[in-house]
Scaffold this motif. Structure first.
Motif, PDB file in Angstrom:
ATOM      1  N   ASN A  13       0.682  -1.118  -0.146  1.00 34.41           N
ATOM      2  CA  ASN A  13      -0.220   0.341  -0.182  1.00 34.41           C
ATOM      3  C   ASN A  13       0.606   0.994  -0.040  1.00 34.41           C
ATOM      4  O   ASN A  13       1.479   1.689   0.711  1.00 34.41           O
ATOM      5  CB  ASN A  13      -0.888  -0.256   0.904  1.00 34.41           C
ATOM      6  N   THR A  14       0.719   2.400  -1.116  1.00 36.77           N
ATOM      7  CA  THR A  14       1.806   3.318  -1.114  1.00 36.77           C
ATOM      8  C   THR A  14       1.623   4.295   0.254  1.00 36.77           C
ATOM      9  O   THR A  14       2.381   4.672   0.598  1.00 36.77           O
ATOM     10  CB  THR A  14       1.134   3.925  -2.513  1.00 36.77           C
ATOM     11  N   ARG A  15       0.127   3.820   0.980  1.00 35.66           N
ATOM     12  CA  ARG A  15       0.455   5.372   2.438  1.00 35.66           C
ATOM     13  C   ARG A  15       1.038   4.419   2.724  1.00 35.66           C
ATOM     14  O   ARG A  15       0.941   4.900   3.482  1.00 35.66           O
ATOM     15  CB  ARG A  15      -1.302   4.951   2.060  1.00 35.66           C
ATOM     16  N   ASP A  16       0.933   3.683   3.462  1.00 38.02           N
ATOM     17  CA  ASP A  16       1.986   2.853   4.472  1.00 38.02           C
ATOM     18  C   ASP A  16       3.336   4.082   3.525  1.00 38.02           C
ATOM     19  O   ASP A  16       4.210   3.907   4.782  1.00 38.02           O
ATOM     20  CB  ASP A  16       1.741   1.004   4.295  1.00 38.02           C
ATOM     21  N   GLY A  17       3.952   2.815   2.703  1.00 34.78           N
ATOM     22  CA  GLY A  17       5.551   3.880   2.557  1.00 34.78           C
ATOM     23  C   GLY A  17       5.092   5.518   3.351  1.00 34.78           C
ATOM     24  O   GLY A  17       5.990   5.741   3.207  1.00 34.78           O
ATOM     25  N   PHE A  18       4.104   5.933   2.397  1.00 34.01           N
ATOM     26  CA  PHE A  18       4.415   7.369   3.052  1.00 34.01           C
ATOM     27  C   PHE A  18       4.807   7.513   4.231  1.00 34.01           C
ATOM     28  O   PHE A  18       5.096   8.574   4.863  1.00 34.01           O
ATOM     29  CB  PHE A  18       2.634   7.953   2.474  1.00 34.01           C
ATOM     30  N   GLY A  19       3.644   6.731   5.594  1.00 38.79           N
ATOM     31  CA  GLY A  19       4.002   6.424   6.372  1.00 38.79           C
ATOM     32  C   GLY A  19       5.761   6.312   7.497  1.00 38.79           C
ATOM     33  O   GLY A  19       6.018   7.096   8.073  1.00 38.79           O
ATOM     34  N   VAL A  20       6.313   5.291   6.426  1.00 41.02           N
ATOM     35  CA  VAL A  20       6.895   5.223   6.874  1.00 41.02           C
ATOM     36  C   VAL A  20       8.548   5.756   6.527  1.00 41.02           C
ATOM     37  O   VAL A  20       8.870   6.264   7.449  1.00 41.02           O
ATOM     38  CB  VAL A  20       7.206   3.331   6.161  1.00 41.02           C
ATOM     39  N   LYS A  21       8.249   6.966   4.932  1.00 38.55           N
ATOM     40  CA  LYS A  21       8.959   7.870   4.647  1.00 38.55           C
ATOM     41  C   LYS A  21       9.297   9.450   5.829  1.00 38.55           C
ATOM     42  O   LYS A  21       9.775   9.680   6.485  1.00 38.55           O
ATOM     43  CB  LYS A  21       8.561   8.513   3.730  1.00 38.55           C
ATOM     44  N   GLY A  22       7.492   9.101   7.102  1.00 39.65           N
ATOM     45  CA  GLY A  22       7.455  10.346   7.729  1.00 39.65           C
ATOM     46  C   GLY A  22       8.284   9.904   9.228  1.00 39.65           C
ATOM     47  O   GLY A  22       8.662  10.419   9.606  1.00 39.65           O
ATOM     48  N   LEU A  23       7.828   8.422   9.184  1.00 36.70           N
ATOM     49  CA  LEU A  23       8.692   8.265  10.700  1.00 36.70           C
ATOM     50  C   LEU A  23      10.477   8.424  10.019  1.00 36.70           C
ATOM     51  O   LEU A  23      11.071   9.387  11.089  1.00 36.70           O
ATOM     52  CB  LEU A  23       9.174   6.774  10.620  1.00 36.70           C
ATOM     53  N   LEU A  24      10.890   8.407   9.610  1.00 36.73           N
ATOM     54  CA  LEU A  24      12.307   8.243   8.682  1.00 36.73           C
ATOM     55  C   LEU A  24      12.830   9.879   8.227  1.00 36.73           C
ATOM     56  O   LEU A  24      13.928  10.408   9.080  1.00 36.73           O
ATOM     57  CB  LEU A  24      12.670   7.574   7.490  1.00 36.73           C
ATOM     58  N   ASN A  25      11.737  10.491   8.002  1.00 39.86           N
ATOM     59  CA  ASN A  25      11.917  11.689   8.054  1.00 39.86           C
ATOM     60  C   ASN A  25      12.342  12.610   9.038  1.00 39.86           C
ATOM     61  O   ASN A  25      12.711  13.378   9.358  1.00 39.86           O
ATOM     62  CB  ASN A  25      11.184  12.621   7.584  1.00 39.86           C
ATOM     63  N   ASN A  26      11.392  12.463  10.667  1.00 37.48           N
ATOM     64  CA  ASN A  26      11.645  12.464  11.145  1.00 37.48           C
ATOM     65  C   ASN A  26      12.816  12.075  12.456  1.00 37.48           C
ATOM     66  O   ASN A  26      12.606  11.509  13.553  1.00 37.48           O
ATOM     67  CB  ASN A  26      10.404  12.683  11.816  1.00 37.48           C
ATOM     68  N   ARG A  27      13.640  11.342  12.649  1.00 40.69           N
ATOM     69  CA  ARG A  27      14.832  10.569  11.802  1.00 40.69           C
ATOM     70  C   ARG A  27      14.176   9.130  13.502  1.00 40.69           C
ATOM     71  O   ARG A  27      15.085   8.976  14.153  1.00 40.69           O
ATOM     72  CB  ARG A  27      15.325  11.475  13.656  1.00 40.69           C
ATOM     73  N   ILE A  28      12.991   8.720  13.260  1.00 38.25           N
ATOM     74  CA  ILE A  28      12.704   7.636  13.905  1.00 38.25           C
ATOM     75  C   ILE A  28      13.239   6.122  13.024  1.00 38.25           C
ATOM     76  O   ILE A  28      12.671   6.466  11.957  1.00 38.25           O
ATOM     77  CB  ILE A  28      10.991   7.557  14.334  1.00 38.25           C
ATOM     78  N   GLU A  29      13.390   5.413  13.914  1.00 41.39           N
ATOM     79  CA  GLU A  29      14.729   4.223  12.699  1.00 41.39           C
ATOM     80  C   GLU A  29      13.660   3.006  12.097  1.00 41.39           C
ATOM     81  O   GLU A  29      11.863   3.484  13.174  1.00 41.39           O
ATOM     82  CB  GLU A  29      15.604   3.744  13.521  1.00 41.39           C
ATOM     83  N   VAL A  30      13.366   2.794  11.759  1.00 48.16           N
ATOM     84  CA  VAL A  30      12.225   1.551  10.972  1.00 48.16           C
ATOM     85  C   VAL A  30      13.474   0.164  10.262  1.00 48.16           C
ATOM     86  O   VAL A  30      14.268   0.447  10.014  1.00 48.16           O
ATOM     87  CB  VAL A  30      11.592   1.648   9.336  1.00 48.16           C
ATOM     88  N   ALA A  31      12.597  -1.125  10.733  1.00 49.64           N
ATOM     89  CA  ALA A  31      12.843  -1.898  10.710  1.00 49.64           C
ATOM     90  C   ALA A  31      11.933  -3.218  10.366  1.00 49.64           C
ATOM     91  O   ALA A  31      11.039  -2.754  10.703  1.00 49.64           O
ATOM     92  CB  ALA A  31      13.844  -2.606  12.010  1.00 49.64           C
ATOM     93  N   VAL A  32      12.375  -4.160   9.713  1.00 54.79           N
ATOM     94  CA  VAL A  32      11.438  -5.225   8.997  1.00 54.79           C
ATOM     95  C   VAL A  32      12.351  -6.315   9.370  1.00 54.79           C
ATOM     96  O   VAL A  32      13.497  -6.785   9.553  1.00 54.79           O
ATOM     97  CB  VAL A  32      10.688  -4.894   7.638  1.00 54.79           C
ATOM     98  N   ILE A  33      11.442  -7.890  10.501  1.00 52.64           N
ATOM     99  CA  ILE A  33      11.412  -8.316  10.514  1.00 52.64           C
ATOM    100  C   ILE A  33      11.072  -9.414   9.999  1.00 52.64           C
ATOM    101  O   ILE A  33       9.589  -9.432  10.859  1.00 52.64           O
ATOM    102  CB  ILE A  33      11.866  -8.759  12.616  1.00 52.64           C
ATOM    103  N   THR A  34      11.316 -10.413   9.528  1.00 55.29           N
ATOM    104  CA  THR A  34       9.805 -11.135   8.548  1.00 55.29           C
ATOM    105  C   THR A  34      10.962 -12.768   8.655  1.00 55.29           C
ATOM    106  O   THR A  34      12.112 -13.122   8.665  1.00 55.29           O
ATOM    107  CB  THR A  34       9.885 -10.835   7.245  1.00 55.29           C
ATOM    108  N   GLY A  35      10.253 -13.794   8.602  1.00 54.30           N
ATOM    109  CA  GLY A  35      10.150 -15.258   9.112  1.00 54.30           C
ATOM    110  C   GLY A  35      10.544 -15.734   7.242  1.00 54.30           C
ATOM    111  O   GLY A  35      11.211 -16.670   7.469  1.00 54.30           O
ATOM    112  N   ARG A  36       9.753 -14.921   6.196  1.00 55.64           N
ATOM    113  CA  ARG A  36      10.095 -15.111   4.876  1.00 55.64           C
ATOM    114  C   ARG A  36      11.480 -14.691   4.203  1.00 55.64           C
ATOM    115  O   ARG A  36      11.585 -13.356   4.411  1.00 55.64           O
ATOM    116  CB  ARG A  36       9.216 -15.182   4.314  1.00 55.64           C
ATOM    117  N   ARG A  37      11.720 -15.232   3.110  1.00 55.22           N
ATOM    118  CA  ARG A  37      12.815 -14.123   2.416  1.00 55.22           C
ATOM    119  C   ARG A  37      12.149 -13.891   1.095  1.00 55.22           C
ATOM    120  O   ARG A  37      11.214 -14.603   0.568  1.00 55.22           O
ATOM    121  CB  ARG A  37      14.048 -14.882   1.952  1.00 55.22           C
ATOM    122  N   SER A  38      13.019 -12.614   0.203  1.00 59.22           N
ATOM    123  CA  SER A  38      12.152 -12.042  -0.625  1.00 59.22           C
ATOM    124  C   SER A  38      12.185 -10.839  -1.373  1.00 59.22           C
ATOM    125  O   SER A  38      12.682 -10.028  -0.511  1.00 59.22           O
ATOM    126  CB  SER A  38      10.335 -12.040  -0.317  1.00 59.22           C
TER     127      SER A  38
END
Length: 187
Positions: free
Chosen positions: A54-79
């Protein structure tokens, strides 16, 4: 500090105490399948894999990063799709093929020198529960497994893949006074 017991948001009423806790967040950890996507995996005849983000999710992630809030993904699958999407968003902490998510959480916590209270974690199924319980703010998506929802501090009003990530990012940015409602590009 907020004095009312609930705060009205676009996503409904949320406990004021939750908004107070979100003020401390410096890292948000997300699962991928069922959180950034709707949990379905499409396989083509040639073995290719497809996911929808969802592009809205991407916009939100960029908002966090632009405000110096780190983002991580931890997933069980490889893709490769996940790698491409997260890199396009600017996410630096991408952990795939992880069965023991809590160990990865602890390593990330140590490396970034954070406390649990400075971490929010969002998931949808049993492998995410230990992180959800440990984080300062544990979040389950609206269509998460019912037991996972019971373990979370907050259950989103939106489903995974349909804006649940954006809901959490908006609430964090709102609590920290950084929610911007103009400009930018959908990602």
């Amino acid at each position: 500090m907020t004095t009312a017991s609930t705060v009205s948001t676009w996503y409904g009423e949320i406990p004021a105490q939750l908004l107070d806790r979100l003020q401390n967040i410096k890292l948000v950890i997300f699962d991928v399948d069922g959180v950034f996507s709707d949990g379905r995996i499409y396989l083509g005849n040639q073995g290719e894999e497809f996911k929808a983000f969802n592009t809205r999710d991407g916009f939100g992630v960029k908002g966090l990063l632009n405000n110096r809030i780190e983002v991580a993904v931890i997933t069980g699958r490889r893709s490769e799709i996940v790698e491409q999407r997260m890199q396009a968003l600017g996410v630096n902490h991408i952990y795939q093929g992880i069965e023991d998510k809590i160990s990865c959480y602890e390593e990330l916590n140590r490396n970034l020198q954070l406390t649990d209270e400075q971490i929010a974690c969002m998931g949808d199924d049993v492998p995410d529960v230990q992180m959800i319980q440990r984080a300062g703010v544990g979040v389950a998506v609206n269509d998460a497994h019912p037991w996972v929802q019971q373990q979370a501090d907050y259950v989103t009003s939106l489903r995974g893949g349909y804006g649940a990530v954006r809901e959490l990012t908006d609430l964090i940015l709102l609590s920290q006074g950084h929610l911007q409602l103009h400009g930018g590009v959908s990602l």
